[in-house]
Structures are given as structure tokens and as C-alpha cells.
Scaffold this motif. Sequence first.
Motif, PDB file in Angstrom:
ATOM      1  N   THR A   9       0.780  -1.291  -0.284  1.00  0.00           N
ATOM      2  CA  THR A   9       0.119  -0.037   0.100  1.00  0.00           C
ATOM      3  C   THR A   9       1.009   1.300  -0.035  1.00  0.00           C
ATOM      4  N   GLY A  10       2.052   1.194   0.197  1.00  0.00           N
ATOM      5  CA  GLY A  10       2.910   2.203   0.021  1.00  0.00           C
ATOM      6  C   GLY A  10       4.546   1.819  -0.274  1.00  0.00           C
ATOM      7  N   TYR A  11       5.294   2.816  -0.842  1.00  0.00           N
ATOM      8  CA  TYR A  11       6.482   2.811  -1.293  1.00  0.00           C
ATOM      9  C   TYR A  11       7.009   4.125  -1.136  1.00  0.00           C
ATOM     10  N   GLN A  12       8.383   4.096  -0.609  1.00  0.00           N
ATOM     11  CA  GLN A  12       9.097   5.236  -0.470  1.00  0.00           C
ATOM     12  C   GLN A  12      10.780   4.834  -0.632  1.00  0.00           C
ATOM     13  N   ASP A  13      11.238   5.928  -1.542  1.00  0.00           N
ATOM     14  CA  ASP A  13      12.661   5.872  -1.789  1.00  0.00           C
ATOM     15  C   ASP A  13      13.235   6.700  -0.675  1.00  0.00           C
ATOM     16  N   MET A  14      14.151   5.966   0.178  1.00  0.00           N
ATOM     17  CA  MET A  14      14.758   6.824   1.465  1.00  0.00           C
ATOM     18  C   MET A  14      16.101   7.367   0.888  1.00  0.00           C
ATOM     19  N   LYS A  15      16.585   7.437  -0.172  1.00  0.00           N
ATOM     20  CA  LYS A  15      17.701   7.824  -0.772  1.00  0.00           C
ATOM     21  C   LYS A  15      18.921   6.882  -0.042  1.00  0.00           C
ATOM     22  N   GLY A  16      18.691   5.839  -0.237  1.00  0.00           N
ATOM     23  CA  GLY A  16      19.916   5.007   0.280  1.00  0.00           C
ATOM     24  C   GLY A  16      19.167   3.458   0.754  1.00  0.00           C
ATOM     25  N   SER A  17      18.008   3.441   0.891  1.00  0.00           N
ATOM     26  CA  SER A  17      17.173   2.562   1.164  1.00  0.00           C
ATOM     27  C   SER A  17      15.797   2.608   0.857  1.00  0.00           C
ATOM     28  N   TRP A  18      14.808   1.454   0.753  1.00  0.00           N
ATOM     29  CA  TRP A  18      13.459   1.671   0.439  1.00  0.00           C
ATOM     30  C   TRP A  18      12.593   0.952   1.340  1.00  0.00           C
ATOM     31  N   GLU A  19      11.404   1.881   1.612  1.00  0.00           N
ATOM     32  CA  GLU A  19      10.553   1.275   2.471  1.00  0.00           C
ATOM     33  C   GLU A  19       9.295   0.986   1.978  1.00  0.00           C
ATOM     34  N   TYR A  20       8.675  -0.133   2.364  1.00  0.00           N
ATOM     35  CA  TYR A  20       7.258  -0.575   1.930  1.00  0.00           C
ATOM     36  C   TYR A  20       6.125  -0.698   3.105  1.00  0.00           C
ATOM     37  N   ARG A  21       4.991  -0.408   2.690  1.00  0.00           N
ATOM     38  CA  ARG A  21       3.890  -0.687   3.671  1.00  0.00           C
ATOM     39  C   ARG A  21       3.166  -1.799   3.116  1.00  0.00           C
ATOM     40  N   ILE A  22       2.866  -2.834   3.987  1.00  0.00           N
ATOM     41  CA  ILE A  22       2.371  -4.044   3.554  1.00  0.00           C
ATOM     42  C   ILE A  22       1.059  -4.186   4.245  1.00  0.00           C
ATOM     43  N   ARG A  23      -0.269  -4.442   3.941  1.00  0.00           N
ATOM     44  CA  ARG A  23      -1.476  -4.475   4.311  1.00  0.00           C
ATOM     45  C   ARG A  23      -1.953  -6.262   4.403  1.00  0.00           C
ATOM     46  N   PHE A  24      -2.325  -6.671   5.621  1.00  0.00           N
ATOM     47  CA  PHE A  24      -2.781  -8.064   5.581  1.00  0.00           C
ATOM     48  C   PHE A  24      -4.072  -8.337   6.254  1.00  0.00           C
ATOM     49  N   SER A  25      -4.384  -9.359   6.306  1.00  0.00           N
ATOM     50  CA  SER A  25      -5.763  -9.890   6.940  1.00  0.00           C
ATOM     51  C   SER A  25      -5.446  -9.630   8.476  1.00  0.00           C
ATOM     52  N   PRO A  26      -6.324  -8.790   9.357  1.00  0.00           N
ATOM     53  CA  PRO A  26      -5.981  -8.851  10.683  1.00  0.00           C
ATOM     54  C   PRO A  26      -6.227  -9.962  11.408  1.00  0.00           C
ATOM     55  N   SER A  27      -6.706 -11.268  10.801  1.00  0.00           N
ATOM     56  CA  SER A  27      -6.744 -12.328  11.522  1.00  0.00           C
ATOM     57  C   SER A  27      -5.193 -13.070  11.723  1.00  0.00           C
ATOM     58  N   PHE A  28      -4.366 -12.579  11.227  1.00  0.00           N
ATOM     59  CA  PHE A  28      -2.840 -12.703  11.285  1.00  0.00           C
ATOM     60  C   PHE A  28      -1.951 -12.123  12.089  1.00  0.00           C
ATOM     61  N   ALA A  29      -2.898 -10.990  12.746  1.00  0.00           N
ATOM     62  CA  ALA A  29      -2.136  -9.899  13.753  1.00  0.00           C
ATOM     63  C   ALA A  29      -1.355 -10.562  14.793  1.00  0.00           C
ATOM     64  N   PRO A  30      -1.840 -11.600  15.422  1.00  0.00           N
ATOM     65  CA  PRO A  30      -0.819 -12.315  16.550  1.00  0.00           C
ATOM     66  C   PRO A  30       0.394 -12.746  15.980  1.00  0.00           C
ATOM     67  N   LEU A  31       0.803 -13.018  14.776  1.00  0.00           N
ATOM     68  CA  LEU A  31       1.671 -13.613  14.138  1.00  0.00           C
ATOM     69  C   LEU A  31       2.745 -12.354  13.537  1.00  0.00           C
ATOM     70  N   VAL A  32       2.385 -11.340  13.623  1.00  0.00           N
ATOM     71  CA  VAL A  32       3.197  -9.998  13.327  1.00  0.00           C
ATOM     72  C   VAL A  32       3.673  -9.092  14.614  1.00  0.00           C
ATOM     73  N   ILE A  33       5.008  -9.236  14.764  1.00  0.00           N
ATOM     74  CA  ILE A  33       5.431  -8.341  15.950  1.00  0.00           C
ATOM     75  C   ILE A  33       6.587  -7.302  15.436  1.00  0.00           C
ATOM     76  N   GLU A  34       6.905  -6.446  16.393  1.00  0.00           N
ATOM     77  CA  GLU A  34       7.664  -5.508  15.849  1.00  0.00           C
ATOM     78  C   GLU A  34       9.189  -6.203  16.177  1.00  0.00           C
ATOM     79  N   LYS A  35      10.031  -6.045  14.856  1.00  0.00           N
ATOM     80  CA  LYS A  35      11.193  -6.588  14.960  1.00  0.00           C
ATOM     81  C   LYS A  35      11.373  -7.961  14.693  1.00  0.00           C
ATOM     82  N   GLY A  36       9.967  -8.326  14.287  1.00  0.00           N
ATOM     83  CA  GLY A  36       9.989 -10.052  14.012  1.00  0.00           C
ATOM     84  C   GLY A  36      10.269 -10.405  12.539  1.00  0.00           C
TER      85      GLY A  36
END
Length: 202
Positions: free
Chosen positions: A108-135
Motif C-alpha cells: 500500500t506504500g512505497y518510499q525511496d529513502m535515498k539509500g534504502s526503500w520502505e514498503y507498507r504491507i496490508r494483510f488480514s487482521p486475523s493474522f495480527a498475533p503473528l506479526v510483531i515489532e522487529k519480528g
Amino acid sequence: MFTGIIEALGKIHSFSTSGSNKTFWISSPLSSGFRVDQSVSHSGVCLTVEEVRDDRHRVTAIQETLDKTTLNTWTEGGLVNLERCLQQGGRLDGHIVQGHVDTTGVCTGYQDMKGSWEYRIRFSPSFAPLVIEKGSISLNGISLTIFDVDVDAFSVAIIPYTYTHTTMQDLRPGDPVNLEFDMIGKYVQRQASLHVAAASRA
């Protein structure tokens, strides 16, 4: 078993449909060294090599795989991330990846950070317990670290080497992605759900 460290890019040479199955011919620098019955990760999807011809190999996806992955969106000339299975005694540079895609997400998002690239990914909230910060997560077969976690979205940052040597260079908002969540997290979630179920029956 895979690690999420991509070895090469493959190009979809052609594809055909037979009944509910879809067969792909893929050319790559690795293909000539493949053998029939070998398991290879194709953008995060474990597929079996059925035939090898020069620099091309053939794989087939059944309906179950097509329903749960992005393979139905693959077209001639498109690129896929390739990784051979982990060798016994080899280094685990990424994380444990099975090649069994759990679900698909959407960029859902893409940004050129002038040395790296960041992407935003959307997924079903039913999988939320499996997604953790720095995981860890496998995104199109690439082992990546998650940050900026929300109930139905997360971000990943891509270094120049990964950007250049994988399909991340072509990923843009609106594109679907294959997601495989961390296997250890899935076992923990399963165990917790069994405890809850047992407690409710007591």
C-alpha cells in the motif's frame, strides 16, 4: 526448508493451464543445475522441479497453491525470486522458511529513502498475533524484518543489495505479495489456542 535469502532472479518464459493446474517455464542462472523432484522456492512458494531444459525449468501449481498465493498474477516476462533448499550444515542467514505461503497481502506504500526503500504491507487482521515489532517474515520468499506494526499492516526496509537482486525493485502500491509468517510464532499461537480451548471446556 529455506532461509529467505534469495539466490537468483528467474524470468517467466511461458505458462499454460491444464484443468485447474497452471504450469510455468522459468529461465534463470540456476535452472541448468536443478534436478527433477528438487524443491525450489519461487517468490516464497515451494514448487517441485518437473523438467529441466538448458537454462529453463518447469514447475506446476495446483488449485490450492493458486488460491493461496500470487501465482495467478504471474505473467510472461515477469520476475520471481529463487532459492534452493537449505543444505544440511549450511548457515541460516535469514530465518526458518518452509515455502508454505500463509496468505497474500498488498503493498500500500512505497518510499525511496535515498539509500534504502520502505514498503507498507496490508494483510488480514486475523493474522495480527503473528506479526510483531522487529519480528521476521517471508515476503515473496525474502526474509525481512518487520517494523511499524499495526493490526492489519506493517513496514519493511530494503537495503540496496536486496533491492537490486530481488523482485522488490518492481514492487509498487497495489501489487499483491506472498506472506509466510514465522513458524515458531505459529506454533506458539496454536499452543495458546489449545490452552484456551481446554480452559473453556473445564
